[in-house]
Design a protein around this motif. Structure first.
Motif, PDB file in Angstrom:
ATOM      1  N   UNK A  11       0.802  -1.229   0.000  1.00  0.00           N
ATOM      2  CA  UNK A  11       0.000   0.000   0.000  1.00  0.00           C
ATOM      3  C   UNK A  11       0.835   1.280   0.000  1.00  0.00           C
ATOM      4  N   UNK A  12       2.087   1.191  -0.450  1.00  0.00           N
ATOM      5  CA  UNK A  12       2.964   2.358  -0.566  1.00  0.00           C
ATOM      6  C   UNK A  12       3.470   2.416  -2.003  1.00  0.00           C
ATOM      7  N   UNK A  13       3.505   3.632  -2.561  1.00  0.00           N
ATOM      8  CA  UNK A  13       4.015   3.787  -3.922  1.00  0.00           C
ATOM      9  C   UNK A  13       5.531   3.970  -3.913  1.00  0.00           C
ATOM     10  N   UNK A  14       6.173   3.300  -4.869  1.00  0.00           N
ATOM     11  CA  UNK A  14       7.617   3.380  -5.044  1.00  0.00           C
ATOM     12  C   UNK A  14       7.887   3.735  -6.503  1.00  0.00           C
ATOM     13  N   UNK A  15       8.929   4.504  -6.713  1.00  0.00           N
ATOM     14  CA  UNK A  15       9.296   4.878  -8.073  1.00  0.00           C
ATOM     15  C   UNK A  15      10.542   4.109  -8.495  1.00  0.00           C
ATOM     16  N   UNK A  16      10.465   3.529  -9.682  1.00  0.00           N
ATOM     17  CA  UNK A  16      11.589   2.796 -10.249  1.00  0.00           C
ATOM     18  C   UNK A  16      11.928   3.466 -11.578  1.00  0.00           C
ATOM     19  N   UNK A  60      19.343  -8.507  -4.156  1.00  0.00           N
ATOM     20  CA  UNK A  60      20.088  -7.570  -5.002  1.00  0.00           C
ATOM     21  C   UNK A  60      19.177  -6.900  -6.027  1.00  0.00           C
ATOM     22  N   UNK A  61      18.206  -7.658  -6.531  1.00  0.00           N
ATOM     23  CA  UNK A  61      17.246  -7.104  -7.491  1.00  0.00           C
ATOM     24  C   UNK A  61      16.474  -5.955  -6.841  1.00  0.00           C
ATOM     25  N   UNK A 118      15.027  -0.407  -6.330  1.00  0.00           N
ATOM     26  CA  UNK A 118      14.441   0.586  -5.436  1.00  0.00           C
ATOM     27  C   UNK A 118      15.459   1.587  -4.895  1.00  0.00           C
ATOM     28  N   UNK A 119      16.700   1.185  -4.817  1.00  0.00           N
ATOM     29  CA  UNK A 119      17.699   2.032  -4.168  1.00  0.00           C
ATOM     30  C   UNK A 119      17.593   1.853  -2.657  1.00  0.00           C
TER      31      UNK A 119
END
Length: 90
Positions: free
Chosen positions: A7-12, A38-39, A44-45
């Motif tokens: 339920x959290x947005x992440x930017x790739x 590692x992926x 995501x950083x």
């Protein structure tokens, strides 16, 4: 590209999907499924990866199975987004 995990947005960054280092990491998944760590860290950083870990933390611990599931969801969503962005429009 925006993905939603727990339920959290992440930017790739889309460019990471066409990166030689990413391809080498994916290849290593064949021999060692734990390389999925590692992926996730690559895509995501460290800051966003920590945010994901913290969102899954319960009573001070992050279940390995939940983190692995989140990374699987990340890959599945990215694959779906990449396929939909590369398919020709009608």
């Amino acid at each position: 590209m925006i993905v939603e995990l727990n339920e959290i947005e992440f930017e790739v960054e889309e460019s990471k999907l066409d990166d030689w280092e990413f391809l080498k990491i994916l290849k290593n998944l064949e021999t060692n499924p734990l390389n999925v760590i590692d992926v996730g860290e690559f895509l995501l950083g460290s800051e966003q990866n920590k945010k994901l870990e913290d969102s899954l933390r319960k009573e001070g611990r992050v279940k390995a199975s939940e983190m692995m599931d989140a990374y699987k969801q990340l890959l599945d969503q990215l694959k779906s987004l990449k396929n939909s962005s590369s398919s020709p429009s009608a």
